[in-house]
Write a protein that holds these residues in place. Structure first.
Motif, mmCIF file in Angstrom:
data_model
loop_
_atom_site.group_PDB
_atom_site.id
_atom_site.type_symbol
_atom_site.label_atom_id
_atom_site.label_comp_id
_atom_site.label_asym_id
_atom_site.label_seq_id
_atom_site.Cartn_x
_atom_site.Cartn_y
_atom_site.Cartn_z
ATOM 1 N N TRP A 1 2.383 -10.350 1.370
ATOM 2 C CA TRP A 1 2.527 -9.015 0.780
ATOM 3 C C TRP A 1 1.255 -8.219 1.038
ATOM 4 C CZ3 TRP A 1 6.970 -7.146 -1.116
ATOM 5 C CH2 TRP A 1 7.967 -8.068 -1.485
ATOM 6 N N ARG A 2 1.422 -6.917 1.321
ATOM 7 C CA ARG A 2 0.291 -6.028 1.564
ATOM 8 C C ARG A 2 0.390 -4.820 0.638
ATOM 9 N NH1 ARG A 2 -1.912 -7.203 6.762
ATOM 10 N NH2 ARG A 2 -0.543 -8.586 7.992
ATOM 11 N N THR A 3 -0.747 -4.258 0.305
ATOM 12 C CA THR A 3 -0.779 -3.047 -0.505
ATOM 13 C C THR A 3 -0.448 -1.836 0.357
ATOM 14 O OG1 THR A 3 -2.443 -3.981 -1.992
ATOM 15 C CG2 THR A 3 -2.209 -1.580 -1.971
ATOM 16 N N ALA A 4 0.458 -0.994 -0.135
ATOM 17 C CA ALA A 4 0.865 0.219 0.574
ATOM 18 C C ALA A 4 0.649 1.408 -0.347
ATOM 19 C CB ALA A 4 2.334 0.126 0.985
ATOM 20 N N ARG A 5 -0.054 2.416 0.142
ATOM 21 C CA ARG A 5 -0.364 3.610 -0.662
ATOM 22 C C ARG A 5 0.468 4.798 -0.173
ATOM 23 N NH1 ARG A 5 -6.300 4.473 -2.571
ATOM 24 N NH2 ARG A 5 -5.439 2.771 -3.864
ATOM 25 N N VAL B 1 5.942 8.162 3.415
ATOM 26 C CA VAL B 1 4.938 7.663 4.352
ATOM 27 C C VAL B 1 3.850 6.954 3.556
ATOM 28 C CG1 VAL B 1 3.261 8.255 6.133
ATOM 29 C CG2 VAL B 1 5.422 9.519 5.983
ATOM 30 N N PHE B 2 3.557 5.730 3.951
ATOM 31 C CA PHE B 2 2.539 4.910 3.298
ATOM 32 C C PHE B 2 1.461 4.528 4.305
ATOM 33 C CE2 PHE B 2 6.424 4.116 0.922
ATOM 34 C CZ PHE B 2 6.021 4.030 -0.398
ATOM 35 N N THR B 3 0.265 4.305 3.824
ATOM 36 C CA THR B 3 -0.761 3.639 4.622
ATOM 37 C C THR B 3 -0.838 2.191 4.148
ATOM 38 O OG1 THR B 3 -2.506 4.375 3.103
ATOM 39 C CG2 THR B 3 -2.099 5.718 5.069
ATOM 40 N N VAL B 4 -0.885 1.287 5.115
ATOM 41 C CA VAL B 4 -0.898 -0.150 4.820
ATOM 42 C C VAL B 4 -2.049 -0.777 5.595
ATOM 43 C CG1 VAL B 4 0.452 -2.272 4.739
ATOM 44 C CG2 VAL B 4 1.625 -0.047 4.684
ATOM 45 N N PRO B 5 -3.205 -0.966 4.976
ATOM 46 C CA PRO B 5 -4.330 -1.583 5.691
ATOM 47 C C PRO B 5 -3.938 -2.939 6.283
ATOM 48 C CG PRO B 5 -5.072 -0.665 3.606
ATOM 49 C CD PRO B 5 -3.571 -0.581 3.593
ATOM 50 N N GLY B 6 -4.296 -3.116 7.553
ATOM 51 C CA GLY B 6 -3.989 -4.374 8.225
ATOM 52 C C GLY B 6 -2.563 -4.491 8.713
ATOM 53 N N TRP B 7 -1.807 -3.380 8.703
ATOM 54 C CA TRP B 7 -0.412 -3.449 9.147
ATOM 55 C C TRP B 7 -0.352 -3.949 10.594
ATOM 56 C CZ3 TRP B 7 4.106 -3.928 7.176
ATOM 57 C CH2 TRP B 7 5.249 -3.667 7.924
ATOM 58 N N ASP C 1 2.666 3.222 14.102
ATOM 59 C CA ASP C 1 1.659 4.282 14.164
ATOM 60 C C ASP C 1 0.433 3.834 13.389
ATOM 61 O OD1 ASP C 1 0.306 6.671 14.450
ATOM 62 O OD2 ASP C 1 1.447 7.725 12.902
ATOM 63 N N GLY C 2 -0.299 2.877 13.934
ATOM 64 C CA GLY C 2 -1.493 2.369 13.275
ATOM 65 C C GLY C 2 -1.155 1.734 11.943
ATOM 66 N N ASP C 3 -1.831 2.190 10.887
ATOM 67 C CA ASP C 3 -1.587 1.606 9.562
ATOM 68 C C ASP C 3 -0.603 2.428 8.746
ATOM 69 O OD1 ASP C 3 -3.098 3.811 8.880
ATOM 70 O OD2 ASP C 3 -4.615 2.707 7.735
ATOM 71 N N ARG C 4 0.101 3.373 9.367
ATOM 72 C CA ARG C 4 1.076 4.219 8.667
ATOM 73 C C ARG C 4 2.494 3.720 8.933
ATOM 74 N NH1 ARG C 4 -0.692 9.636 7.426
ATOM 75 N NH2 ARG C 4 1.365 10.466 7.965
ATOM 76 N N ILE C 5 3.288 3.673 7.880
ATOM 77 C CA ILE C 5 4.704 3.347 8.027
ATOM 78 C C ILE C 5 5.517 4.413 7.287
ATOM 79 C CG2 ILE C 5 4.300 0.864 8.259
ATOM 80 C CD1 ILE C 5 5.334 0.549 5.362
ATOM 81 N N ARG D 1 6.211 -6.142 2.348
ATOM 82 C CA ARG D 1 6.190 -7.371 3.150
ATOM 83 C C ARG D 1 6.994 -7.121 4.411
ATOM 84 N NH1 ARG D 1 8.470 -12.501 0.167
ATOM 85 N NH2 ARG D 1 10.371 -11.221 0.257
ATOM 86 N N GLY D 2 6.381 -7.377 5.555
ATOM 87 C CA GLY D 2 7.090 -7.150 6.794
ATOM 88 C C GLY D 2 6.130 -7.141 7.974
ATOM 89 N N PRO D 3 6.637 -6.747 9.129
ATOM 90 C CA PRO D 3 8.008 -6.294 9.380
ATOM 91 C C PRO D 3 8.986 -7.451 9.392
ATOM 92 C CG PRO D 3 6.812 -6.418 11.446
ATOM 93 C CD PRO D 3 5.813 -6.732 10.368
ATOM 94 N N LEU D 4 10.243 -7.150 9.052
ATOM 95 C CA LEU D 4 11.300 -8.151 8.972
ATOM 96 C C LEU D 4 12.447 -7.763 9.899
ATOM 97 C CD1 LEU D 4 11.372 -8.442 5.066
ATOM 98 C CD2 LEU D 4 10.156 -9.944 6.672
ATOM 99 N N GLY D 5 13.137 -8.789 10.400
ATOM 100 C CA GLY D 5 14.304 -8.568 11.241
ATOM 101 C C GLY D 5 13.958 -8.624 12.711
ATOM 102 N N ASN D 6 14.617 -9.514 13.448
ATOM 103 C CA ASN D 6 14.351 -9.674 14.877
ATOM 104 C C ASN D 6 15.605 -9.557 15.735
ATOM 105 O OD1 ASN D 6 11.464 -10.252 14.734
ATOM 106 N ND2 ASN D 6 12.069 -12.163 13.727
#
Length: 236
Positions: free
Chosen positions: A5-9, A24-30, A62-66, A95-100
């Protein structure tokens, strides 16, 4: 490998319809993602209660943005809060990305058929945007089913003068002025033309409510499409 799990702002919120939002969230380390993938979102209440829901990614990496697409469901436990109450600057967990399986890759060169029902357009929007960003020469055909003109997501993306995107909207309850098609569900006739552009092994991506996905898949098989070429993502 277990995905952490990652923190998303939350940094941006945009209205798509009266009840649908792009978040739109920023997710450090995405780590990045592919068009068609999704994430789990986890909310934790002050008393420790947690709720987890899955949401499709609406844009390419797009970098750390989702960007997520959220349709507020009446009496929903999570979606109304995400859509309209979560304040900018607030954190959730993802948590992700999921689905392949439900993926489009930029190296694909065959024509593609995308079929969306309602908010099922979200992962297909990610594919359309990635296709445009990559400068792909393959043609995309989108058949998008909505109840009324007010229920259309991503107007700007669908209105762009993109010679490689053929987008058609089917209205099931209310049609816009001048429409020559009566309101109603997607039929074999609606699918016949865009499916005719596909190669025998060409991919089809269908996303929407379970009943919609099953109906469209059956219609495509009836048109002679190999079931192995039909990739589906469903909800509800």
């Amino acid at each position: 490998m277990r995905i952490a799990w990652r923190t998303a702002r939350l940094v941006e919120r945009h209205a798509q319809t009266a009840t649908a939002r792009s978040l739109v969230f920023t997710v450090p380390g995405w780590p990045g993602h592919l068009p068609g993938q999704h994430v789990d979102v986890r909310l934790t209440a002050d008393d420790g209660y947690q709720a987890v829901r899955s949401y499709s990614l609406a844009a390419p990496a797009d970098g750390d943005r989702i960007e997520l697409g959220v349709q507020a469901v009446p009496d929903g436990e999570v979606s109304p809060y995400l859509a309209d109450e979560l304040p900018p600057g607030a954190d959730v967990e993802v948590r992700g990305p999921l689905g392949n399986w439900f993926l489009w890759r930029s190296e694909q060169t065959d024509p593609v058929l995308l079929v969306a029902g309602g908010s099922g357009v979200v992962p297909l929007a990610a594919m359309i945007r990635a296709h445009r960003r990559a400068g792909s020469s393959s043609s995309f055909h989108l058949l998008y089913s909505v109840r009324s003109p007010d229920d259309v997501w991503y107007h700007d993306d669908l209105a762009d003068a993109d010679p490689l995107l053929d987008a058609r909207i089917v209205h099931t309850r209310q049609t816009p002025p001048g429409s020559t098609r009566a309101p109603g569900r997607v039929t074999r006739a609606d699918l016949d033309h865009p499916a005719s552009w596909l190669k025998p092994a060409g991919p089809v991506y269908v996303c929407g409510p379970t009943g919609f996905v099953e109906s469209v898949s059956d219609l495509l098989v009836g048109l002679g499409r190999d079931p192995a070429t039909i990739r589906t993502e469903r909800f509800g």
